[in-house]
Design a protein around this motif. Structure first.
Motif, PDB file in Angstrom:
ATOM      1  N   TYR A 137      31.294 -21.803  12.081  1.00  0.00           N
ATOM      2  CA  TYR A 137      30.239 -21.074  12.776  1.00  0.00           C
ATOM      3  C   TYR A 137      28.894 -21.751  12.533  1.00  0.00           C
ATOM      4  O   TYR A 137      28.084 -21.259  11.739  1.00  0.00           O
ATOM      5  CB  TYR A 137      30.175 -19.617  12.297  1.00  0.00           C
ATOM      6  CG  TYR A 137      31.423 -18.825  12.566  1.00  0.00           C
ATOM      7  CD1 TYR A 137      31.598 -18.183  13.781  1.00  0.00           C
ATOM      8  CD2 TYR A 137      32.430 -18.716  11.604  1.00  0.00           C
ATOM      9  CE1 TYR A 137      32.743 -17.440  14.041  1.00  0.00           C
ATOM     10  CE2 TYR A 137      33.576 -17.974  11.854  1.00  0.00           C
ATOM     11  CZ  TYR A 137      33.727 -17.342  13.066  1.00  0.00           C
ATOM     12  OH  TYR A 137      34.859 -16.610  13.322  1.00  0.00           O
ATOM     13  N   ALA A 142      26.022 -20.317  16.628  1.00  0.00           N
ATOM     14  CA  ALA A 142      26.639 -18.997  16.469  1.00  0.00           C
ATOM     15  C   ALA A 142      25.614 -17.884  16.244  1.00  0.00           C
ATOM     16  O   ALA A 142      25.985 -16.708  16.249  1.00  0.00           O
ATOM     17  CB  ALA A 142      27.612 -19.030  15.297  1.00  0.00           C
ATOM     18  N   SER A 145      25.696 -14.236  17.838  1.00  0.00           N
ATOM     19  CA  SER A 145      26.909 -14.104  18.634  1.00  0.00           C
ATOM     20  C   SER A 145      28.055 -13.585  17.770  1.00  0.00           C
ATOM     21  O   SER A 145      28.158 -13.934  16.602  1.00  0.00           O
ATOM     22  CB  SER A 145      27.299 -15.465  19.214  1.00  0.00           C
ATOM     23  OG  SER A 145      28.567 -15.397  19.843  1.00  0.00           O
ATOM     24  N   ARG A 147      31.237 -14.091  18.782  1.00  0.00           N
ATOM     25  CA  ARG A 147      32.424 -14.796  19.272  1.00  0.00           C
ATOM     26  C   ARG A 147      33.221 -15.381  18.121  1.00  0.00           C
ATOM     27  O   ARG A 147      32.684 -15.692  17.064  1.00  0.00           O
ATOM     28  CB  ARG A 147      32.021 -15.911  20.226  1.00  0.00           C
ATOM     29  CG  ARG A 147      31.461 -15.375  21.521  1.00  0.00           C
ATOM     30  CD  ARG A 147      31.169 -16.507  22.463  1.00  0.00           C
ATOM     31  NE  ARG A 147      30.749 -15.966  23.740  1.00  0.00           N
ATOM     32  CZ  ARG A 147      30.982 -16.557  24.889  1.00  0.00           C
ATOM     33  NH1 ARG A 147      31.605 -17.711  24.940  1.00  0.00           N
ATOM     34  NH2 ARG A 147      30.570 -16.003  25.997  1.00  0.00           N
ATOM     35  N   LYS A 148      34.518 -15.580  18.379  1.00  0.00           N
ATOM     36  CA  LYS A 148      35.415 -16.164  17.390  1.00  0.00           C
ATOM     37  C   LYS A 148      35.073 -17.643  17.181  1.00  0.00           C
ATOM     38  O   LYS A 148      34.569 -18.303  18.091  1.00  0.00           O
ATOM     39  CB  LYS A 148      36.871 -16.028  17.864  1.00  0.00           C
ATOM     40  CG  LYS A 148      37.881 -16.438  16.831  1.00  0.00           C
ATOM     41  CD  LYS A 148      39.296 -16.174  17.309  1.00  0.00           C
ATOM     42  CE  LYS A 148      40.279 -16.686  16.273  1.00  0.00           C
ATOM     43  NZ  LYS A 148      41.645 -16.476  16.678  1.00  0.00           N
ATOM     44  N   TYR A 149      35.388 -18.158  16.012  1.00  0.00           N
ATOM     45  CA  TYR A 149      35.031 -19.532  15.664  1.00  0.00           C
ATOM     46  C   TYR A 149      35.567 -20.567  16.643  1.00  0.00           C
ATOM     47  O   TYR A 149      34.967 -21.623  16.822  1.00  0.00           O
ATOM     48  CB  TYR A 149      35.486 -19.877  14.241  1.00  0.00           C
ATOM     49  CG  TYR A 149      36.969 -20.005  14.069  1.00  0.00           C
ATOM     50  CD1 TYR A 149      37.610 -21.221  14.260  1.00  0.00           C
ATOM     51  CD2 TYR A 149      37.742 -18.906  13.709  1.00  0.00           C
ATOM     52  CE1 TYR A 149      38.977 -21.332  14.104  1.00  0.00           C
ATOM     53  CE2 TYR A 149      39.103 -19.013  13.559  1.00  0.00           C
ATOM     54  CZ  TYR A 149      39.722 -20.233  13.753  1.00  0.00           C
ATOM     55  OH  TYR A 149      41.067 -20.347  13.605  1.00  0.00           O
ATOM     56  N   THR A 150      36.680 -20.269  17.315  1.00  0.00           N
ATOM     57  CA  THR A 150      37.246 -21.235  18.250  1.00  0.00           C
ATOM     58  C   THR A 150      36.290 -21.520  19.412  1.00  0.00           C
ATOM     59  O   THR A 150      36.363 -22.584  20.025  1.00  0.00           O
ATOM     60  CB  THR A 150      38.599 -20.748  18.799  1.00  0.00           C
ATOM     61  OG1 THR A 150      38.434 -19.425  19.325  1.00  0.00           O
ATOM     62  CG2 THR A 150      39.658 -20.718  17.700  1.00  0.00           C
ATOM     63  N   HIS A 151      35.391 -20.609  19.688  1.00  0.00           N
ATOM     64  CA  HIS A 151      34.402 -20.800  20.757  1.00  0.00           C
ATOM     65  C   HIS A 151      33.441 -21.943  20.430  1.00  0.00           C
ATOM     66  O   HIS A 151      32.927 -22.593  21.339  1.00  0.00           O
ATOM     67  CB  HIS A 151      33.620 -19.504  20.983  1.00  0.00           C
ATOM     68  CG  HIS A 151      32.509 -19.630  21.970  1.00  0.00           C
ATOM     69  ND1 HIS A 151      32.727 -19.649  23.329  1.00  0.00           N
ATOM     70  CD2 HIS A 151      31.175 -19.757  21.790  1.00  0.00           C
ATOM     71  CE1 HIS A 151      31.565 -19.778  23.947  1.00  0.00           C
ATOM     72  NE2 HIS A 151      30.612 -19.844  23.046  1.00  0.00           N
ATOM     73  N   TYR A 152      33.217 -22.196  19.160  1.00  0.00           N
ATOM     74  CA  TYR A 152      32.229 -23.191  18.738  1.00  0.00           C
ATOM     75  C   TYR A 152      32.836 -24.568  18.474  1.00  0.00           C
ATOM     76  O   TYR A 152      32.113 -25.501  18.167  1.00  0.00           O
ATOM     77  CB  TYR A 152      31.485 -22.698  17.489  1.00  0.00           C
ATOM     78  CG  TYR A 152      30.904 -21.328  17.708  1.00  0.00           C
ATOM     79  CD1 TYR A 152      29.823 -21.149  18.564  1.00  0.00           C
ATOM     80  CD2 TYR A 152      31.453 -20.205  17.100  1.00  0.00           C
ATOM     81  CE1 TYR A 152      29.299 -19.893  18.797  1.00  0.00           C
ATOM     82  CE2 TYR A 152      30.922 -18.947  17.329  1.00  0.00           C
ATOM     83  CZ  TYR A 152      29.851 -18.804  18.174  1.00  0.00           C
ATOM     84  OH  TYR A 152      29.338 -17.559  18.410  1.00  0.00           O
TER      85      TYR A 152
END
Length: 163
Positions: A137, A142, A145, A147-152
């Motif tokens: 993250y 991040a 946000s 959102r889950k770490y996979t988004h980054y």
């Protein structure tokens, strides 16, 4: 802890209200844990408590996990059917705050006991997890946000972009 209730008189727990002015991003201003006891002190004191009562046979990893889950459920029960709670729990009565302190203490004691039984150095594991989360993250991407770490993470090489 759950199985020990009623065997000793309840302790008096003093819980002060968190400082509201200056609280930023949901964190109470100026709140810190006390420096002592250390997590190692808590581990040792809990191990002594269990040993003095001959409860080692009941404090195996599986038993501790189930007890931990039960205690987390008791923490959740204190929040059930309430409006969203802000940092510092404004509006909670002293008895409600003391009950939360008791249940969170049960969670901590079972967690520390489980870590001991599984030979996990909990403070070091927590530091490693924080390092891993920093990489997962990135603060600049991040921030703000959920959102889950996979988004980054960058997409795998050769992957087709998805809309």
């Amino acid at each position: 802890m759950a199985g020990e209730r009623g065997q000793e008189p309840p302790s008096t727990v003093q819980i002060s209200a968190a400082e509201e002015p200056g609280a930023e991003r949901g964190a109470p201003a100026g709140f810190t844990f006390s420096a002592e006891p250390s997590l190692e002190d808590i581990r040792r004191l809990q191990a002594e408590f269990v040993a003095e009562r001959g409860w080692c046979q009941f404090h195996q990893p599986r038993n501790l996990v189930l007890a931990l889950v039960g205690e987390v459920g008791e923490v959740a029960e204190l929040f059930q059917w309430r409006a969203e709670a802000r940092a510092g729990l404004p509006g909670w009565a002293p008895g409600e705050r003391a009950a939360l302190a008791e249940e969170l203490s049960d969670v901590l004691l079972y967690l520390v006991s489980l870590a001991q039984q599984c030979h996990v150095d909990l403070p070091q594991a927590a530091l490693r997890k924080l390092d891993r989360n920093r990489a997962r993250y990135p603060a600049d991407r991040a921030h703000g946000s959920a959102r889950k770490y996979t988004h980054y993470q960058p997409p795998p090489a050769g992957a087709c972009p998805q809309d």
